[in-house]
Design a protein around this motif. Structure first.
Motif, mmCIF file in Angstrom:
data_model
loop_
_atom_site.group_PDB
_atom_site.id
_atom_site.type_symbol
_atom_site.label_atom_id
_atom_site.label_comp_id
_atom_site.label_asym_id
_atom_site.label_seq_id
_atom_site.Cartn_x
_atom_site.Cartn_y
_atom_site.Cartn_z
ATOM 1 N N TYR A 41 0.829 -1.214 0.000
ATOM 2 C CA TYR A 41 0.000 0.000 0.000
ATOM 3 C C TYR A 41 0.859 1.259 0.000
ATOM 4 N N ARG A 42 1.930 1.262 0.777
ATOM 5 C CA ARG A 42 2.812 2.440 0.829
ATOM 6 C C ARG A 42 3.468 2.682 -0.543
ATOM 7 N N TRP A 43 3.930 1.608 -1.172
ATOM 8 C CA TRP A 43 4.561 1.738 -2.485
ATOM 9 C C TRP A 43 3.550 2.249 -3.514
ATOM 10 N N GLN A 44 2.347 1.680 -3.484
ATOM 11 C CA GLN A 44 1.293 2.087 -4.417
ATOM 12 C C GLN A 44 0.949 3.563 -4.225
ATOM 13 N N TRP A 45 0.894 3.999 -2.975
ATOM 14 C CA TRP A 45 0.616 5.395 -2.669
ATOM 15 C C TRP A 45 1.683 6.293 -3.278
#
Length: 145
Positions: free
Chosen positions: A88-92
């Motif tokens: 999720y952090r990478w996608q954000w």
């Protein structure tokens, strides 16, 4: 403290937020009483709004930051996988933030998100757009708490 029009008074206090963290708050005024009134008002506002409460004026970036902190706490409790938070952090950072991160929550509408997700799907694929949707949905749901 000297200002351009004379003396400026500062009042400060420590308070503990809803998240348990101690913070220092400072407010200034043209008199000692004015700075204390300003500080009292700010402390009351902090106690009413609480940490984690978001308004339409807050950005999606702030909502996602708080949501990811919540997920990290769930990882520490053993209820979420560390890989989930990493994804999720990478996608954000990679896809959502550059396009929507600066928008205020009040500006994020279904058509805005739909347009973004359709474009993302066309550029990089369905799996990425589904994960991006999960990030946006999670953060927006957190903002209504």
């Amino acid at each position: 403290m000297e200002g351009t029009t004379g003396v400026v008074y500062k009042s400060r206090a420590w308070y503990r937020g809803f998240d348990g963290r101690r913070r220092r708050m400072e407010r200034w005024g043209r008199s000692r009483a004015a700075s204390q009134r300003a500080l009292t008002t700010a402390l009351q506002d902090a106690s009413v709004s609480g940490v984690g409460r978001l308004s339409a004026q807050d950005t999606l970036e702030e909502a996602v930051r708080q949501w990811l902190e919540d997920l990290e706490q769930l990882v520490r409790m053993g209820e979420r996988s560390p890989g989930t938070v990493q994804t999720y952090r990478w996608q954000w950072k990679r896809n959502v933030s550059p396009s929507l991160g600066g928008l205020r929550l009040g500006e994020i509408t279904t058509p805005v998100v739909d347009r973004f997700l359709v474009d993302l799907h066309e550029r990089v694929g369905s799996a990425t757009s589904r994960t991006a949707r999960a990030v946006i949905s999670g953060a927006m749901g957190r903002g209504r708490a």
